[in-house]
Enzyme design. Structure first.
Site, PDB file in Angstrom:
ATOM      1  N   GLU A 347      32.073  89.789  57.120  1.00  0.00           N
ATOM      2  CA  GLU A 347      33.405  89.211  56.923  1.00  0.00           C
ATOM      3  C   GLU A 347      33.525  87.985  57.810  1.00  0.00           C
ATOM      4  OE1 GLU A 347      35.481  90.523  60.255  1.00  0.00           O
ATOM      5  OE2 GLU A 347      33.323  90.131  60.250  1.00  0.00           O
ATOM      6  N   GLU A 350      31.941  87.665  61.274  1.00  0.00           N
ATOM      7  CA  GLU A 350      30.480  87.550  61.278  1.00  0.00           C
ATOM      8  C   GLU A 350      29.685  88.730  61.828  1.00  0.00           C
ATOM      9  OE1 GLU A 350      30.867  84.403  63.811  1.00  0.00           O
ATOM     10  OE2 GLU A 350      32.064  83.367  62.330  1.00  0.00           O
TER      11      GLU A 350
END
Length: 598
Positions: A347, A350
């Site tokens: 997401e 990271e």
């Protein structure tokens, strides 16, 4: 006092480093950042004692670590300020034991050189010298400062890259170089607009910083920050190439580009989109996690929000030519064909895979925007809209829990690992968190992407519930953490973040000003303009004396996190324009219309 003309203080040649930097960069909380508007490929940063990293020949390459004025072999402590509110000219006031100095910094628009004008005063005669530490490539320092002990001196030193460059820059004279340097930035700002809602000085600085993050050899390649925070500067196992902030992230580039569109620099966004599609996009259509400014991938994980970014940006630019649409189609098809989409390998923060409301918002909005471009070209877009509509309908079922530990319910989670938000699936948050955590206990302000991108209404009950939960769990000192138990930050006693510790060590993520900007955009849509205006002031309050905005703050001050962070400056610019308009300037109207979220 006798000034010696063009005394060469230092000439250093080093072998370029192919793998790991042998010199550790200075702390990441830069006090200033400058380059000429166009022209020479050299950028300077300012630390707490003088020049810190100078970048050359591109923004992914730190060529030097520091260049400092020494007095009897010792540096002074510097306070940085803009020397001109309408250019990236900076002044530092240095103080030491019985002496002080004023240094003013610019770059030569005609060549790869940084110049510093120096005036020095002391209670007794002192010997002046320049301490210069290279990192990569060849650099030279030349100076007109005296070599004999003095009580007062006025002169200039230049750091140049290439044979004779420093001497040529010094030969022009600081005043002539500084005037040309300032004219370039003045002309740039004169061609742009300024919002009524913003602080004039910080707004102009933010726009110039964003423009300065674009590489001059690779148009459209805008780095996240000219800094190397914490272990990314010193742990070669973690960051062999000194990164990842001096790299181009499609996510950050999208936010900077939408800010620049609002500011009136549409050409910046056009170049950015071309860079995303022609340099960053991979053959299968996805955009890598980040790249060097030449488009070479560095981190390789897949973030679906970053693959959606060019779809959104192309819509804002109304780019419907065949070549652009062909590139965009690859990204849209990648979104549709990704295994278990909209599940994402990462997401937007990271370090987690799963179903993320923020990622799903980007993917839905990107597909709808791309479909609109196709339809206006007379093409069928049904399959893209069908996927977008299904994901929009199912986002709550994938990511909003009715059984979590917080109230009110249901509320959105940061991610679910399995698309089952009512199950107590556990995962490790990373960044030195010692134990796994129930996914229902982890929240994140990023869910507001659903509202800003037009996928959900501001008054949607689940959105309003999650706002209350996020405030109760993540709001502190007037700002927000990224998510529950974020570990990306310093240790409790202020040591730098790392993940390679000899013994387990907790680290603590601090507060992110850019999240205040995102909250302000939401508050505008919720009808609370007064609170949105306060968010703009809150972001502004985090600027340091050089007007650089940080990634993270604590106790009202920036930490040693990446500073300046382009995303924070972009959020300031975008929220200012959103306040003027009365709604977020980046919200795609075609998505709002499709899902009735106005």
């Amino acid at each position: 006092m006798r000034i010696l003309a063009l005394v060469v203080l230092l000439l250093v040649a080093v072998t370029p480093v192919a793998h790991a930097a042998e010199v550790v960069p200075l702390p990441a909380d830069k006090q200033g950042f400058g380059t000429a508007r166009g022209g020479s490929p050299v950028w300077f940063t300012l630390g707490h004692q003088g020049l810190s990293e100078i970048f050359h020949p591109d923004l992914s390459t730190p060529a030097t670590r520091e260049t400092r004025l020494l007095v009897d072999g010792k540096p002074g402590a510097a306070r940085t300020e803009p020397a001109d509110d309408r250019s990236l000219t900076f002044r530092q006031r240095l103080r030491g034991d019985g002496w002080h100095a004023v240094l003013t910094y610019v770059t030569d628009p005609q060549r790869a050189a940084v110049l510093a004008d120096v005036e020095f005063w002391s209670q007794r005669p002192r010997k002046l010298s320049i301490d210069h530490v290279p990192m990569k490539g060849t650099s030279a320092v030349e100076s007109t400062l005296p070599t004999e002990p003095v009580r007062h001196a006025r002169g200039t030193f230049a750091v140049g890259f290439g044979d004779g460059v420093a001497r040529a820059a010094l030969g022009r004279g600081f005043d002539a170089v500084a005037r040309e340097y300032a004219r370039g930035w003045h002309a740039y700002l004169d061609g742009l607009k300024r919002p009524r809602s913003a602080d004039r000085r910080l707004y102009d600085m933010s726009v110039m910083v964003l423009a300065a993050t674009e590489d001059k050899t690779h148009p459209g390649a805008s780095i996240a920050s000219p800094s190397f925070p914490w272990a990314f500067g010193f742990d070669r196992r973690l960051a062999p190439e000194l990164g990842p902030y001096a790299l181009v992230w499609p996510r950050d580039l999208y936010h900077v580009s939408t800010a620049m569109i609002a500011a009136g620099d549409r050409a910046f966004a056009v170049r950015a989109l071309d860079f995303m599609l022609r340099e960053q996009q991979q053959p299968d259509g996805h955009l890598p996690q980040n790249t060097r400014v030449d488009g070479t991938p560095v981190w390789l994980k897949v973030q679906l929000d970053q693959t959606a970014a060019p779809l959104l940006l192309a819509w804002h630019l109304d780019r419907r030519d065949k070549s652009t649409v062909d590139f965009l189609r690859r990204s849209a098809d990648f979104l549709l064909g990704y295994p278990n989409a909209p599940f994402s390998e990462q997401e937007r923060w990271e370090n987690q895979d799963g179903y993320s409301p923020a990622t799903i918002a980007s993917a839905v909005a990107g597909l709808v925007c791309f479909a609109d471009l196709l339809q206006r070209n007379g093409e069928n877009a049904d399959r893209y809209l069908a996927a977008a509509d299904e994901w929009q309908r199912r986002v709550e079922g994938w990511t909003a829990t009715t059984t979590g530990p917080y109230t009110p319910k249901p509320y959105y989670l940061r991610v679910t690992k399995d698309g089952k938000p009512d199950q107590g699936t556990k995962y490790n948050l990373g960044d030195n968190n010692p134990a796994d955590i129930d996914q229902r206990a982890v929240v994140d302000p990023s869910f507001l992407e659903l509202v800003r991108l037009g996928v959900k209404r501001a008054d949607d009950p689940v959105v309003r519930n999650t706002v209350a939960v996020v405030d109760a769990q993540l709001k502190e000192q007037g700002y927000w953490h990224r998510f529950t138990q974020d570990g990306y930050g310093e240790t409790a006693d202020g040591r730098p973040w790392n993940i390679n510790w000899p013994t387990p060590t907790r680290t603590y993520g601090r507060l992110w000003p850019l999240l205040s900007g995102e909250r302000g955009e939401y508050e505008l849509l919720a009808g609370d303009r007064a609170s949105a205006a306060q968010r703009l002031r809150d972001v502004a309050a985090t600027a340091n004396s050089g007007l650089m905005l940080p990634e993270q703050v604590w106790n009202g001050r920036g930490t040693t996190s990446a500073t300046p962070l382009a995303w924070t400056h972009a959020q300031y610019v975008r929220l200012a324009w959103s306040l003027d308009r009365g709604e977020p300037v980046e919200r795609p109207a075609v998505v709002v219309k499709r899902y009735g979220t106005s």
